[in-house]
Scaffold this motif. Structure first.
Motif, PDB file in Angstrom:
ATOM      1  N   VAL A  19       0.860  -1.182   0.000  1.00  0.00           N
ATOM      2  CA  VAL A  19       0.000   0.000   0.000  1.00  0.00           C
ATOM      3  C   VAL A  19       0.895   1.229   0.000  1.00  0.00           C
ATOM      4  O   VAL A  19       1.713   1.407   0.913  1.00  0.00           O
ATOM      5  CB  VAL A  19      -0.939   0.007   1.218  1.00  0.00           C
ATOM      6  CG1 VAL A  19      -1.800   1.265   1.209  1.00  0.00           C
ATOM      7  CG2 VAL A  19      -1.823  -1.243   1.218  1.00  0.00           C
ATOM      8  N   LEU A  20       0.772   2.057  -1.025  1.00  0.00           N
ATOM      9  CA  LEU A  20       1.602   3.251  -1.180  1.00  0.00           C
ATOM     10  C   LEU A  20       0.754   4.498  -1.013  1.00  0.00           C
ATOM     11  O   LEU A  20      -0.410   4.532  -1.432  1.00  0.00           O
ATOM     12  CB  LEU A  20       2.268   3.265  -2.558  1.00  0.00           C
ATOM     13  CG  LEU A  20       2.987   1.990  -2.998  1.00  0.00           C
ATOM     14  CD1 LEU A  20       3.564   2.198  -4.389  1.00  0.00           C
ATOM     15  CD2 LEU A  20       4.070   1.609  -2.016  1.00  0.00           C
ATOM     16  N   THR A  21       1.353   5.505  -0.432  1.00  0.00           N
ATOM     17  CA  THR A  21       0.697   6.806  -0.288  1.00  0.00           C
ATOM     18  C   THR A  21       1.353   7.792  -1.244  1.00  0.00           C
ATOM     19  O   THR A  21       2.552   8.061  -1.143  1.00  0.00           O
ATOM     20  CB  THR A  21       0.818   7.314   1.157  1.00  0.00           C
ATOM     21  OG1 THR A  21       0.222   6.352   2.038  1.00  0.00           O
ATOM     22  CG2 THR A  21       0.101   8.647   1.305  1.00  0.00           C
ATOM     23  N   LEU A  22       0.572   8.314  -2.167  1.00  0.00           N
ATOM     24  CA  LEU A  22       1.086   9.267  -3.143  1.00  0.00           C
ATOM     25  C   LEU A  22       1.281  10.630  -2.501  1.00  0.00           C
ATOM     26  O   LEU A  22       0.713  10.924  -1.447  1.00  0.00           O
ATOM     27  CB  LEU A  22       0.122   9.357  -4.317  1.00  0.00           C
ATOM     28  CG  LEU A  22      -0.123   8.045  -5.089  1.00  0.00           C
ATOM     29  CD1 LEU A  22      -1.158   8.274  -6.179  1.00  0.00           C
ATOM     30  CD2 LEU A  22       1.175   7.511  -5.669  1.00  0.00           C
ATOM     31  N   GLY A  62      -1.674  12.423  -1.227  1.00  0.00           N
ATOM     32  CA  GLY A  62      -2.407  11.841  -0.113  1.00  0.00           C
ATOM     33  C   GLY A  62      -3.245  10.626  -0.454  1.00  0.00           C
ATOM     34  O   GLY A  62      -3.776   9.981   0.455  1.00  0.00           O
ATOM     35  N   SER A  63      -3.375  10.266  -1.725  1.00  0.00           N
ATOM     36  CA  SER A  63      -4.174   9.105  -2.111  1.00  0.00           C
ATOM     37  C   SER A  63      -3.389   7.820  -1.878  1.00  0.00           C
ATOM     38  O   SER A  63      -2.164   7.783  -2.035  1.00  0.00           O
ATOM     39  CB  SER A  63      -4.576   9.201  -3.589  1.00  0.00           C
ATOM     40  OG  SER A  63      -5.300  10.388  -3.835  1.00  0.00           O
ATOM     41  N   ASP A  64      -4.112   6.759  -1.494  1.00  0.00           N
ATOM     42  CA  ASP A  64      -3.501   5.457  -1.288  1.00  0.00           C
ATOM     43  C   ASP A  64      -3.758   4.566  -2.500  1.00  0.00           C
ATOM     44  O   ASP A  64      -4.869   4.527  -3.035  1.00  0.00           O
ATOM     45  CB  ASP A  64      -4.074   4.776  -0.040  1.00  0.00           C
ATOM     46  CG  ASP A  64      -3.599   5.439   1.243  1.00  0.00           C
ATOM     47  OD1 ASP A  64      -2.569   6.142   1.195  1.00  0.00           O
ATOM     48  OD2 ASP A  64      -4.260   5.251   2.289  1.00  0.00           O
ATOM     49  N   ILE A  65      -2.721   3.867  -2.911  1.00  0.00           N
ATOM     50  CA  ILE A  65      -2.850   2.886  -3.979  1.00  0.00           C
ATOM     51  C   ILE A  65      -2.239   1.567  -3.506  1.00  0.00           C
ATOM     52  O   ILE A  65      -1.424   1.550  -2.577  1.00  0.00           O
ATOM     53  CB  ILE A  65      -2.155   3.342  -5.284  1.00  0.00           C
ATOM     54  CG1 ILE A  65      -0.654   3.587  -5.029  1.00  0.00           C
ATOM     55  CG2 ILE A  65      -2.823   4.582  -5.863  1.00  0.00           C
ATOM     56  CD1 ILE A  65       0.142   3.861  -6.287  1.00  0.00           C
TER      57      ILE A  65
END
Length: 475
Positions: A301-304, A307-310
């Motif tokens: 899980v990455l946080t751009l 602020g969005s999570d992908i």
């Protein structure tokens, strides 16, 4: 002048050598001493001066013992070397310091080089011994040996450690003089020190965990070779020629039936395959077929920066419908830059691209679980291709750079020397992502298409723009 074999052996081992003449002399001396003692006893017991003679004899014995003790302390009593028949040690082997260097240099003490060598010898007693003697004459140490029986001989595969100043041609020349033929040699490294059973178990474990590992396992097992997987139903053209269930071995080419119905072709032009290697390859392919499709289910899980999570995870053919849905949301320009052809054929490529048999695929999901990006690492014979497709609404957010970094990291783990991307000069996002790797790049333009090749020489750092990473394992 000759000596008995037993005498020579005893002398070499530092043991005294006894002769029958010495034994006869000792036996005669013993009988003489008994006779003298008997005469003295009769003289003492029956003679008129017996007591005086006994006293004088005792005084003579005491004086003789005292003189012998004084003489031994002054001059020592160690017997000479020649008296015992022992062989003195050479000066190089005697204890204590020595100013002289060793007459025979140690081949392991200096620089050494590892070599992998394969040669064919006659299947008869003494052929292997002749090879070993020839290698020993060149101060070459044999670290491991595998034998590959053939119908008219035996292929011996060696892992050698040779002096650093000994060329490979000198080794092959010595082997040829010892009876070896069709000799092949190349430099080896520390990875080749792993014995064959341990290597096979490791490759089997990797293949069992991930179907995409099969081509990599075959390449590590066979060395430098070209592996191609042909689908049973290609996108265009006719399918591959049918292969029997047991496979086909033709000198430098192997063809085996792939688990999904296609054909796996392995080529090694510089070195023919042996039946032993063919059996090992068949075992790995059979293992892969029995286990069926499988990919690791871990995800990150990455946080751009915005602020969005992908979520980044591995993908396979089970994601076919989700990938087609993403195609429908992509603009014609985005699809054209990715597939370099009619956009109407884009969906036809997905089944091939998502199959772990032809490489690895990473999928990017947003918070709602929708696939918004795909990254492919494709095995293309001796080369490796990377390709990206990001949905229009999610471009310019660092997702492509993150996917590319991960794909290149997989290529490094797989032992690939380089990766290439096929794109267009107008695709500034892909060009920027390749430059962001920090690797040496080569640019070639072929029929209006830009091919960027990255040489995998530098470890990859963390991706810029990613502020948080959380790794999880799927239940």
């Amino acid at each position: 002048m000759t000596r008995k074999v037993s005498d020579v052996t005893r002398t070499k081992n530092g043991r005294p050598v006894h002769h029958w003449r010495r034994d006869v002399v000792e036996l005669a001396a013993l009988f003489t001493a008994v006779a003298v003692a008997d005469a003295v006893a009769n003289l003492v017991g029956h003679g008129p001066d017996g007591p005086e003679l006994l006293l004088v004899s005792a005084m003579v014995l005491v004086a003789t013992a005292g003189f012998h003790t004084w003489w031994s302390r002054r001059h020592g009593h160690a017997p000479p070397t020649g008296d015992t028949g022992a062989r003195p040690l050479p000066s190089e082997q005697q204890a204590g310091p020595s100013d002289r260097g060793s007459a025979t240099p140690d081949p392991v003490a200096g620089e050494s080089t590892l070599w992998r060598m394969r040669t064919t010898v006659k299947d008869e007693p003494g052929s292997l011994a002749a090879l070993c003697a020839a290698l020993a004459g060149q101060r070459v140490d044999i670290l491991s040996l595998q034998t590959h029986p053939l119908a008219d001989g035996t292929v011996d595969e060696f892992l050698l450690r040779a002096p650093g100043d000994l060329a490979g041609s000198d080794i092959t020349r010595a082997v040829a003089l010892a009876g070896g033929s069709d000799t092949w040699i190349e430099r080896a490294d520390a990875h080749d020190l792993v014995d064959a059973p341990t290597r096979m178990l490791g490759l089997a474990a990797r293949t069992a965990l991930d179907a995409a590992e099969l081509p990599l396992a075959l390449r590590q097992l066979l060395g430098r070779c070209t592996i191609r997987s042909l689908p049973a139903k290609p996108v265009a053209g006719s399918g591959p020629e049918a292969v029997p269930a047991e496979g086909v071995l033709e000198d430098t080419v192997m063809r085996l039936r792939a688990p999904e119905g296609g054909v796996i072709t392995v080529e090694r032009p510089y070195l023919p395959f042996t039946p032993t290697e063919f059996a090992r390859v068949r075992a790995l392919v059979d293992l892969d077929a029995r286990l069926g499709p499988r990919v690791p289910r871990s995800h990150d899980v990455l946080t751009l920066p915005e602020g969005s999570d992908i979520t980044v995870r591995r993908a396979d053919v089970d994601d076919l419908e989700a990938a087609k849905a993403m195609h429908e949301r992509c603009s014609p320009r985005t699809l054209g830059m990715r597939y370099h052809g009619p956009i109407g054929d884009a969906d036809r490529y997905l089944n091939h691209l998502l199959s772990p048999r032809f490489g690895r695929t990473l999928a990017v999901q947003n918070a709602s679980g929708r696939v918004v990006g795909l990254g492919h690492l494709l095995w293309d014979g001796d080369e490796t291709e990377v390709a990206l497709l990001i949905e229009d609404a999610w471009q310019r957010r660092g997702i492509g750079s993150e996917l590319l970094r991960r794909l290149v990291g997989m290529a490094v783990e797989a032992g690939c020397a380089s990766v290439y991307a096929v794109t267009q000069s107008s695709n500034t996002g892909m060009v920027a992502a390749m430059r962001g790797l920090g690797l040496p790049l080569d640019y070639q333009i072929e029929e209006g298409t830009l091919v960027i090749t990255a040489r995998l020489e530098t470890p990859l750092g963390a991706s810029e723009g990613t502020v948080g990473v959380t790794r999880a394992e799927a239940p």
